[in-house]
Scaffold this motif. Structure first.
Motif, PDB file in Angstrom:
ATOM      1  N   PRO A   1       0.807  -1.234   0.000  1.00 51.97           N
ATOM      2  CA  PRO A   1       0.000   0.000   0.000  1.00 51.97           C
ATOM      3  C   PRO A   1       0.833   1.273   0.000  1.00 51.97           C
ATOM      4  O   PRO A   1       0.429   2.280  -0.588  1.00 51.97           O
ATOM      5  CB  PRO A   1      -0.818  -0.129   1.296  1.00 51.97           C
ATOM      6  N   ARG A   2       1.984   1.234   0.632  1.00 50.90           N
ATOM      7  CA  ARG A   2       2.837   2.428   0.637  1.00 50.90           C
ATOM      8  C   ARG A   2       3.416   2.690  -0.747  1.00 50.90           C
ATOM      9  O   ARG A   2       3.444   3.830  -1.212  1.00 50.90           O
ATOM     10  CB  ARG A   2       3.950   2.269   1.686  1.00 50.90           C
TER      11      ARG A   2
ATOM     12  N   ASN B   1       2.115   1.764  -3.494  1.00 51.54           N
ATOM     13  CA  ASN B   1       0.989   2.149  -4.349  1.00 51.54           C
ATOM     14  C   ASN B   1       0.536   3.580  -4.116  1.00 51.54           C
ATOM     15  O   ASN B   1      -0.033   4.217  -5.005  1.00 51.54           O
ATOM     16  CB  ASN B   1      -0.208   1.223  -4.105  1.00 51.54           C
ATOM     17  N   ALA B   2       0.748   4.076  -2.891  1.00 55.83           N
ATOM     18  CA  ALA B   2       0.173   5.368  -2.508  1.00 55.83           C
ATOM     19  C   ALA B   2       0.677   6.515  -3.378  1.00 55.83           C
ATOM     20  O   ALA B   2      -0.069   7.449  -3.684  1.00 55.83           O
ATOM     21  CB  ALA B   2       0.476   5.649  -1.036  1.00 55.83           C
TER      22      ALA B   2
ATOM     23  N   ARG C   1      -1.299   6.658  -6.507  1.00 50.10           N
ATOM     24  CA  ARG C   1      -2.713   6.977  -6.246  1.00 50.10           C
ATOM     25  C   ARG C   1      -2.916   8.451  -5.929  1.00 50.10           C
ATOM     26  O   ARG C   1      -3.918   9.048  -6.319  1.00 50.10           O
ATOM     27  CB  ARG C   1      -3.233   6.131  -5.083  1.00 50.10           C
TER      28      ARG C   1
ATOM     29  N   ASN D   1       0.401   7.845   1.913  1.00 56.71           N
ATOM     30  CA  ASN D   1      -0.348   6.693   2.407  1.00 56.71           C
ATOM     31  C   ASN D   1      -1.406   7.116   3.419  1.00 56.71           C
ATOM     32  O   ASN D   1      -2.516   6.550   3.452  1.00 56.71           O
ATOM     33  CB  ASN D   1       0.601   5.665   3.035  1.00 56.71           C
TER      34      ASN D   1
ATOM     35  N   ARG E   1      -4.158   8.541   1.476  1.00 53.01           N
ATOM     36  CA  ARG E   1      -4.876   7.435   0.837  1.00 53.01           C
ATOM     37  C   ARG E   1      -5.827   6.759   1.806  1.00 53.01           C
ATOM     38  O   ARG E   1      -6.977   6.469   1.480  1.00 53.01           O
ATOM     39  CB  ARG E   1      -3.852   6.440   0.287  1.00 53.01           C
ATOM     40  N   LYS E   2      -5.377   6.531   3.028  1.00 54.66           N
ATOM     41  CA  LYS E   2      -6.226   5.868   4.030  1.00 54.66           C
ATOM     42  C   LYS E   2      -7.442   6.722   4.385  1.00 54.66           C
ATOM     43  O   LYS E   2      -8.546   6.201   4.556  1.00 54.66           O
ATOM     44  CB  LYS E   2      -5.412   5.543   5.284  1.00 54.66           C
TER      45      LYS E   2
ATOM     46  N   ASP F   1      -9.812   6.641   1.395  1.00 54.33           N
ATOM     47  CA  ASP F   1     -10.394   5.301   1.359  1.00 54.33           C
ATOM     48  C   ASP F   1     -11.536   5.199   2.371  1.00 54.33           C
ATOM     49  O   ASP F   1     -12.657   4.783   2.050  1.00 54.33           O
ATOM     50  CB  ASP F   1      -9.270   4.295   1.664  1.00 54.33           C
TER      51      ASP F   1
ATOM     52  N   ILE G   1      -9.901   0.440  -4.427  1.00 56.25           N
ATOM     53  CA  ILE G   1      -9.919  -0.033  -3.038  1.00 56.25           C
ATOM     54  C   ILE G   1     -11.352  -0.020  -2.513  1.00 56.25           C
ATOM     55  O   ILE G   1     -11.799  -0.967  -1.850  1.00 56.25           O
ATOM     56  CB  ILE G   1      -9.029   0.859  -2.152  1.00 56.25           C
TER      57      ILE G   1
END
Length: 573
Positions: free
Chosen positions: A285-286, A288-289, A292, A322, A325-326, A329, A366
């Motif tokens: 995820p990091r 990918n962040a 994104r 990240n 992103r969280k 999400d 996600i």
């Protein structure tokens, strides 16, 4: 949500008996191995002790000789090389691997990651124009390109050669590149078809080393990149991928690259044995962040870092991405959940198609995955980008999402993907008709039974079977992942020891202490995430059945065996 427990077919009884005797393991372990195609002592040796010498000859892959010769030409003539890759984990690790290799031999090279929001997925016209303007002679594209027929043709007009390293399903027409490395081509005889994009890149440099007498230790140093790609891209961990993942984890745990070491530290998992799940949920995820939230080139930069200070600065920035992103999400998932739950018609449908022009494009995939888990039905989440509706789709069970979306292709600008996940783009004024037609296809294709989530169970065991030797051998089934998932067991007629309780911020999880009457006095600990609703069943002092995997829990330096409970069933249900 009620789940169906489906038992796998047991292995052949005679094979189980012979393997049990040959390995000195109990019948339950032998059955698990036979179910995974491990039927002889030699099979077991390869399964438990994979060797890098087990890797296939890379020259079995179609066009490998052409790719190696063209790269050697570039090295001999010191041509300008552009390494092009996708913005996800598989793409960025692929680019980092290839750049790490060719920088040993070529002075003028660069990497190029397309902008998710401006250029979109795959080889872009902007990328080709950049290569032409900067007079690159060769483009090596990784983790995409198998459908870039027109882009390769454009590059050819500019006098730029292409080598494609991809693992996605090809169309009937293959790009007219100098070499196309993809084991999924119909006329490719490579024995293993499920490599990641980074895995295909690894086989390319593997072949180059073999032909030019370069020590293979040079490329074994890149195996931490390969295992990160395998885990994050959720490809099967079987055959050659199992070998690469096994040795990649060894590298990741003993001597990761400077960039990956930084990410591991920032993720809070340094100092512990890293496994596939740590990559999937912490490292991937990091990486990918960046793609994104801003741009995927920062992920490549940290993977290529040779100085700790530079990696630390990039790692901090990636962690910021990240966290953003969280937050996105969580917020978008909550918005989408309310859209469904506040609309009775949407609740009762067999599929979900949602659009909000303000949702962030980088997290819609996600969100689609989270909603699929929540409602267990095909889900499409769309937002607006460049004046079009664009987004991601996820499937359930055996429903072929790619085929269903393809039946609506006359309404789409573009789409791609596979049976379980896809991306699509369409004009906003076509949304209503697309939603109606897609929902209709799902309604006609899925029965009520198809809407019930299935848990595949390997075997019934008693808790008393779970002794240290059993757990030790199970651990050697790692690396675990698709097609070699953690074995799932059922134990019937267990009881609460009297100390099971609800835990978690909202008391949503269930901490279990279980006993097995008349078999053992031992108390077995378990955790049932997001299953607090089973508390009444557990506390009623009546026997119930549990379905679980076996894990190790580390707390304050002490390691203990724990049941990771997937479902609970009362005898009244």
């Amino acid at each position: 949500m009620q789940k169906e427990w489906k038992y796998r077919k047991p292995g052949d009884a005679n094979q189980i008996k012979i393997l049990s005797a040959a390995l000195g393991v109990d019948m339950a372990i032998a059955n698990l191995l036979v179910q995974r195609g491990v039927t002889t002592f030699d099979d077991a040796k390869m399964f438990f002790r994979p060797k890098l010498s087990d890797l296939h000859d890379p020259f079995l892959m179609k066009d490998m000789d052409k790719a190696v010769d063209r790269l050697h030409q570039a090295i001999e003539n010191q041509e300008k090389v552009l390494v092009y890759g996708d913005y996800d984990v598989d793409g960025t690790t692929s680019v980092a691997l290839m750049c790490s290799f060719i920088r040993k031999f070529i002075k003028e090279y660069e990497y190029y990651i397309p902008d998710r929001y401006i250029e979109g997925y795959g080889v872009s016209t902007q990328g080709i124009e950049y290569a032409a303007e900067n007079k690159f002679d060769l483009i090596i594209v990784l983790d995409c390109g198998i459908k870039a027929v027109d882009k390769v043709a454009l590059a050819t007009q500019y006098g730029i050669d292409f080598i494609i390293c991809d693992h996605h399903n090809p169309d009937e027409i293959i790009p007219d590149a100098v070499a196309v490395l993809n084991p999924k081509q119909i006329d490719c005889n490579y024995p293993y078809k499920e490599l990641s994009g980074c895995g295909v890149g690894f086989k390319f440099v593997h072949a180059y080393c073999l032909k030019h007498d370069i020590p293979l230790d040079v490329i074994y140093d890149f195996l931490d990149f390969v295992v990160v790609s395998i885990a994050a891209d959720i490809v099967p961990i079987t055959g050659e991928n199992r070998v690469l993942a096994y040795w990649g984890l060894q590298k990741l745990n003993s001597a990761p690259s400077i960039g990956l070491k930084t990410i591991i530290q920032n993720a809070g998992v340094s100092g512990q044995e890293l496994r596939i799940n740590d990559i999937v949920f912490k490292i991937g995820p990091r990486l990918n962040a960046s793609g994104r939230i801003e741009h995927g080139n920062k992920s490549v930069r940290i993977l290529l870092s040779e100085k700790a200070e530079e990696a630390s600065q990039l790692g901090s920035k990636i962690d910021e991405f990240n966290e953003i992103r969280k937050t996105l999400d969580r917020d978008i998932t909550n918005e989408a959940l309310h859209m469904i739950l506040d609309n009775k018609e949407l609740v009762e449908k067999k599929s979900t198609v949602l659009y909000n022009r303000d949702w962030h494009k980088g997290v819609v995939g996600i969100v689609a995955s989270r909603l699929t888990e929540q409602f267990y039905r095909p889900t499409i989440i769309l937002t607006e980008s460049n004046g079009l509706a664009t987004g991601s789709a996820r499937s359930v069970g055996s429903f072929d999402l790619y085929e269903a979306i393809g039946k609506c292709s006359d309404l789409l600008e573009s789409y791609g993907g596979h049976m379980f996940a896809a991306g699509l783009t369409l004009k906003i004024d076509k949304l209503g008709e697309f939603t109606r037609r897609f929902n209709q296809i799902v309604e006609e294709s899925l029965s009520e039974k198809d809407m019930v989530q299935t848990i595949e169970i390997d075997a019934k065991v008693s808790l008393s079977d779970i002794n240290p030797k059993f757990v030790r051998i199970l651990k050697q089934f790692e690396p675990l992942g698709p097609h070699n998932n953690a074995p799932v067991f059922v134990t019937e007629d267990v009881l609460d020891h009297g100390t099971s309780r609800l835990v978690g911020k909202n008391l949503e999880h269930l901490k279990l202490d279980l006993v097995e009457p008349n078999r053992s006095t031992s108390v077995f600990s378990g955790i049932a995430f997001s299953q607090g609703h089973y508390f009444d069943i557990v506390k009623q002092a009546m026997p119930f059945d549990v379905c679980y995997t076996i894990t190790e829990n580390e707390f304050r330096g002490k390691v203990s065996t724990q049941l990771n409970v997937k479902d609970i069933r009362s005898h009244e249900s």
